[in-house]
Motif scaffolding. Structure first.
Motif, PDB file in Angstrom:
ATOM      1  N   SER B  95       0.814  -1.220   0.000  1.00  0.00           N
ATOM      2  CA  SER B  95       0.000   0.000   0.000  1.00  0.00           C
ATOM      3  C   SER B  95       0.842   1.263   0.000  1.00  0.00           C
ATOM      4  O   SER B  95       0.322   2.351  -0.209  1.00  0.00           O
ATOM      5  N   GLY B  96       2.149   1.117   0.249  1.00  0.00           N
ATOM      6  CA  GLY B  96       2.996   2.302   0.291  1.00  0.00           C
ATOM      7  C   GLY B  96       2.543   3.220   1.406  1.00  0.00           C
ATOM      8  O   GLY B  96       2.440   2.804   2.551  1.00  0.00           O
ATOM      9  N   ASP B  97       2.246   4.461   1.064  1.00  0.00           N
ATOM     10  CA  ASP B  97       1.808   5.413   2.077  1.00  0.00           C
ATOM     11  C   ASP B  97       0.299   5.564   2.132  1.00  0.00           C
ATOM     12  O   ASP B  97      -0.211   6.381   2.891  1.00  0.00           O
ATOM     13  N   THR B  98      -0.415   4.808   1.332  1.00  0.00           N
ATOM     14  CA  THR B  98      -1.871   4.921   1.333  1.00  0.00           C
ATOM     15  C   THR B  98      -2.429   4.221   2.558  1.00  0.00           C
ATOM     16  O   THR B  98      -2.132   3.059   2.795  1.00  0.00           O
ATOM     17  N   PRO B  99      -3.205   4.930   3.377  1.00  0.00           N
ATOM     18  CA  PRO B  99      -3.761   4.294   4.566  1.00  0.00           C
ATOM     19  C   PRO B  99      -4.944   3.399   4.242  1.00  0.00           C
ATOM     20  O   PRO B  99      -5.102   2.969   3.111  1.00  0.00           O
TER      21      PRO B  99
END
Lengths: 115, 112
Positions: B95-99
């Protein structure tokens, strides 16, 4: 504070006007999130802050939307030249960290109505 | 990518049980469950972090099947207070930085 505080709780604005929504997260929560919820719909991600930085702005619907966070605390979401499709409840949430095991704590939201 | 919740809605009589499912097309790091009552903010119920983990909250429990990339929420001996919309939120490994990405919700109505 004890919980996440959002203001105003309700906002009615005329199409084309700018609005500013405020979120006060729980003290010590480094992560802050904005979501939008249209009537009867799910939660749509807008933007996320870790500290004062916004690593992910991918959810902002258009360049009319912007947000900032200062002092690793208060955040404001600004919508310029509001449109009727912007009408929704804007929810702010905070958590201890990006991968917080305690879940997100949501505020009660700002209900925005564009007429 | 948005997780898929099923069913979309369910009506129960007090004392009946229900299961709400949440499926993702991606390998998941965690699954959160929230309940939102009408006109109120979503409230955190529980988080599941490991494959096969189960947790409980009063008579509400959940499981997380990492291989199937899905989680299920179990409501046992439902009470009127269980009524509301239940959302799952998922965090994929990539998701990387996507919450959290939330599903569309399952509307649960418990009647007397």
């Amino acid at each position: 504070g004890a919980g996440v505080s959002q203001s105003p709780s309700n906002k009615v604005t005329e199409k084309g006007k700018d609005v500013e929504l405020r979120c006060d997260p729980i003290s010590g929560h480094t992560a802050l999130y904005w979501y939008r919820q249209r009537l009867g719909q799910g939660l749509e991600f807008l933007i996320y802050f870790q500290g004062n930085s916004a690593p992910d702005k991918s959810g902002l619907p258009s360049d009319r939307f912007s947000a900032e966070r200062t002092g690793e605390s208060v955040s404001t979401l600004t919508i310029q030249r509001t449109q009727q499709e912007d009408s929704a409840v804007y929810l702010c949430a905070s958590s201890l960290g990006r991968w917080g095991a305690g879940g997100y704590t949501f505020g009660s939201g700002t209900r925005l109505t564009v007429v | 990518q948005q997780p898929v919740q099923s069913p979309q809605a369910v009506i129960l009589r007090e004392g009946e049980d229900a299961v709400i499912n949440c499926s993702s097309s991606k390998a998941l790091y965690s699954v959160h469950w929230y309940r939102q009552k009408h006109g109120e903010a979503p409230v955190f119920l529980m988080i599941l972090l490991k494959g096969g983990e189960q947790k409980g909250h009063d008579k509400i429990s959940a499981s997380f099947n990492e291989k199937k990339q899905q989680s299920s929420l179990y409501l046992t001996a439902s009470q009127l207070s269980y009524s509301g919309t239940y959302f799952c939120g998922t965090e994929p490994f990539d998701s990387g930085d996507t919450p959290l990405v939330f599903g569309k919700g399952t509307r649960l109505s418990v009647i007397a």
